[in-house]
Design a protein around this motif. Structure first.
Motif, mmCIF file in Angstrom:
data_model
loop_
_atom_site.group_PDB
_atom_site.id
_atom_site.type_symbol
_atom_site.label_atom_id
_atom_site.label_comp_id
_atom_site.label_asym_id
_atom_site.label_seq_id
_atom_site.Cartn_x
_atom_site.Cartn_y
_atom_site.Cartn_z
ATOM 1 N N ARG A 58 0.821 -1.223 0.000
ATOM 2 C CA ARG A 58 0.000 0.000 0.000
ATOM 3 C C ARG A 58 0.847 1.262 0.000
ATOM 4 N N ALA A 59 2.001 1.204 0.652
ATOM 5 C CA ALA A 59 2.890 2.363 0.700
ATOM 6 C C ALA A 59 3.794 2.452 -0.523
ATOM 7 N N GLU A 60 3.668 1.481 -1.436
ATOM 8 C CA GLU A 60 4.482 1.415 -2.656
ATOM 9 C C GLU A 60 5.969 1.379 -2.320
ATOM 10 N N LEU A 61 6.307 0.459 -1.408
ATOM 11 C CA LEU A 61 7.683 0.260 -0.990
ATOM 12 C C LEU A 61 8.098 -1.178 -1.284
ATOM 13 N N THR A 62 9.359 -1.377 -1.576
ATOM 14 C CA THR A 62 9.916 -2.722 -1.680
ATOM 15 C C THR A 62 10.502 -3.077 -0.318
ATOM 16 N N CYS A 63 10.051 -4.190 0.259
ATOM 17 C CA CYS A 63 10.468 -4.512 1.620
ATOM 18 C C CYS A 63 11.254 -5.808 1.682
ATOM 19 N N GLU A 64 12.312 -5.789 2.499
ATOM 20 C CA GLU A 64 13.122 -6.962 2.781
ATOM 21 C C GLU A 64 13.037 -7.237 4.284
ATOM 22 N N TRP A 65 13.045 -8.519 4.648
ATOM 23 C CA TRP A 65 12.898 -8.900 6.056
ATOM 24 C C TRP A 65 14.240 -9.275 6.659
ATOM 25 N N VAL A 66 14.468 -8.747 7.868
ATOM 26 C CA VAL A 66 15.712 -8.978 8.598
ATOM 27 C C VAL A 66 15.354 -9.459 10.003
ATOM 28 N N THR A 67 16.024 -10.508 10.486
ATOM 29 C CA THR A 67 15.780 -10.974 11.853
ATOM 30 C C THR A 67 16.927 -10.561 12.765
ATOM 31 N N THR A 68 16.573 -10.343 14.031
ATOM 32 C CA THR A 68 17.554 -9.894 15.010
ATOM 33 C C THR A 68 17.117 -10.341 16.392
ATOM 34 N N ASP A 69 18.062 -10.405 17.329
ATOM 35 C CA ASP A 69 17.717 -10.745 18.704
ATOM 36 C C ASP A 69 16.925 -9.602 19.328
ATOM 37 N N TRP A 70 15.973 -9.965 20.173
ATOM 38 C CA TRP A 70 15.096 -8.961 20.779
ATOM 39 C C TRP A 70 15.876 -7.972 21.634
ATOM 40 N N ASP A 71 16.859 -8.450 22.410
ATOM 41 C CA ASP A 71 17.522 -7.553 23.354
ATOM 42 C C ASP A 71 18.365 -6.477 22.682
ATOM 43 N N SER A 72 18.598 -6.614 21.366
ATOM 44 C CA SER A 72 19.345 -5.576 20.643
ATOM 45 C C SER A 72 18.512 -4.956 19.523
ATOM 46 N N ILE A 73 17.204 -5.141 19.569
ATOM 47 C CA ILE A 73 16.370 -4.755 18.425
ATOM 48 C C ILE A 73 16.299 -3.240 18.243
ATOM 49 N N ILE A 74 16.268 -2.479 19.338
ATOM 50 C CA ILE A 74 16.252 -1.014 19.215
ATOM 51 C C ILE A 74 17.630 -0.466 18.847
ATOM 52 N N PRO A 75 18.719 -0.882 19.515
ATOM 53 C CA PRO A 75 20.050 -0.408 19.084
ATOM 54 C C PRO A 75 20.361 -0.705 17.621
ATOM 55 N N ASN A 76 19.937 -1.871 17.124
ATOM 56 C CA ASN A 76 20.201 -2.204 15.724
ATOM 57 C C ASN A 76 19.393 -1.333 14.763
ATOM 58 N N LEU A 77 18.207 -0.909 15.167
ATOM 59 C CA LEU A 77 17.443 0.057 14.369
ATOM 60 C C LEU A 77 18.193 1.382 14.322
ATOM 61 N N GLN A 78 18.632 1.848 15.481
ATOM 62 C CA GLN A 78 19.294 3.144 15.557
ATOM 63 C C GLN A 78 20.627 3.163 14.793
ATOM 64 N N SER A 79 21.286 2.007 14.722
ATOM 65 C CA SER A 79 22.570 1.959 14.020
ATOM 66 C C SER A 79 22.419 1.714 12.526
ATOM 67 N N GLY A 80 21.168 1.554 12.054
ATOM 68 C CA GLY A 80 20.919 1.463 10.621
ATOM 69 C C GLY A 80 20.927 0.068 10.044
ATOM 70 N N ASN A 81 20.864 -0.961 10.882
ATOM 71 C CA ASN A 81 20.854 -2.333 10.364
ATOM 72 C C ASN A 81 19.542 -2.684 9.680
ATOM 73 N N TYR A 82 18.498 -1.949 9.970
ATOM 74 C CA TYR A 82 17.208 -2.047 9.280
ATOM 75 C C TYR A 82 16.465 -0.743 9.523
ATOM 76 N N ASP A 83 15.319 -0.591 8.881
ATOM 77 C CA ASP A 83 14.625 0.699 8.877
ATOM 78 C C ASP A 83 13.377 0.746 9.748
ATOM 79 N N THR A 84 12.842 -0.422 10.094
ATOM 80 C CA THR A 84 11.662 -0.468 10.951
ATOM 81 C C THR A 84 11.789 -1.618 11.932
ATOM 82 N N ILE A 85 11.065 -1.519 13.017
ATOM 83 C CA ILE A 85 10.839 -2.653 13.912
ATOM 84 C C ILE A 85 9.382 -3.045 13.756
#
Length: 241
Positions: A58-85
């Motif tokens: 609906r947003a006309e975006l191409t999306c890729e899925w990335v998995t990560t451990d929960w305890d680092s999920i916010i730091p990894n977002l902030q460091s640019g490892n993915y764009d959304t949680i």
């Protein structure tokens, strides 16, 4: 010849538009069914996979899925490892200080206790919860002894093996585990509603991207497809919008 040139130009324009479509990396845990899990094919699956794919469409975006451990999920977002949680993350004040959230895509839902017996000590006993969750924060301030684990399945295992008197987690996560336990596990105590529902987390600077996902979530609420998806994954008794 003229028709051929026009057709070639249209193909080039279409291809150029497709190439220009923004690619977004969707970060999830892959270990919290029915929100998200890894299926037998090794792919991200669950409610949030289906939801995320529809939101990207609906947003006309191409999306890729990335998995990560929960305890680092916010730091990894902030460091640019993915764009959304998009990982069963409840909206609350503490998290909103460091990341931004879309509107919720599930209503506020109850958390619950599960134990081996109905008389489990919830006030003075040992309660297992996943680290960095609203449930662990609640237990830490409630007076019981908090026992934290990196993954949700470890919290349930702690109850089964006697390390903890009970586990405290999203009821939607615990319900199928209790149902499949053959009466070995039971719900105890009162449900507790925490947070403002589950939403997508983004970097605070990504206001345009948040706006696109907000609009997509709103459109799914408006046409009823979000409620249909919630009922599919969480059952006919699930809270809807």
């Amino acid at each position: 010849m003229k028709k051929l040139l026009i057709a070639t130009a249209l193909v080039a324009l279409t291809a150029g538009g497709a190439m220009a479509q923004q690619t977004i990396r969707m970060g999830t845990e892959g270990a919290y069914p029915p929100f998200n899990f890894i299926n037998d094919s090794g792919e991200v699956d669950g409610f949030e996979r289906e939801l995320g794919d529809e939101l990207c469409k609906r947003a006309e975006l191409t999306c890729e899925w990335v998995t990560t451990d929960w305890d680092s999920i916010i730091p990894n977002l902030q460091s640019g490892n993915y764009d959304t949680i998009i990982a069963g993350m409840n909206i609350n004040e503490e998290r909103s200080k460091v990341i931004s959230f879309t509107q919720n895509y599930t209503p506020p839902a109850p958390s619950a206790y599960v134990a081996l017996t109905p008389d489990a000590d919830l006030e003075g006993g040992v309660i297992a919860a996943q680290v960095n969750t609203i449930q662990s924060g609640y237990i830490a301030s409630a007076g019981a002894t908090l026992l934290e684990f990196a993954t949700p399945d470890e919290t349930v295992a702690a109850v089964r093996n006697g390390e903890a008197d009970a586990v405290f987690a999203d009821k939607d996560y615990l319900a199928p585990i209790v149902a499949e336990s053959g009466d070995a596990l039971v719900f105890v105590g009162e449900d507790v509603v925490l947070g403002g529902g589950v939403g997508m987390g983004l970097r605070q600077s990504d206001t345009e991207l948040r706006g696109k996902f907000d609009a997509a979530i709103a459109s799914m609420k408006a046409d009823g497809t979000l409620n249909t998806m919630i009922l599919k994954w969480f059952g006919e008794d699930a809270d809807v919008f």
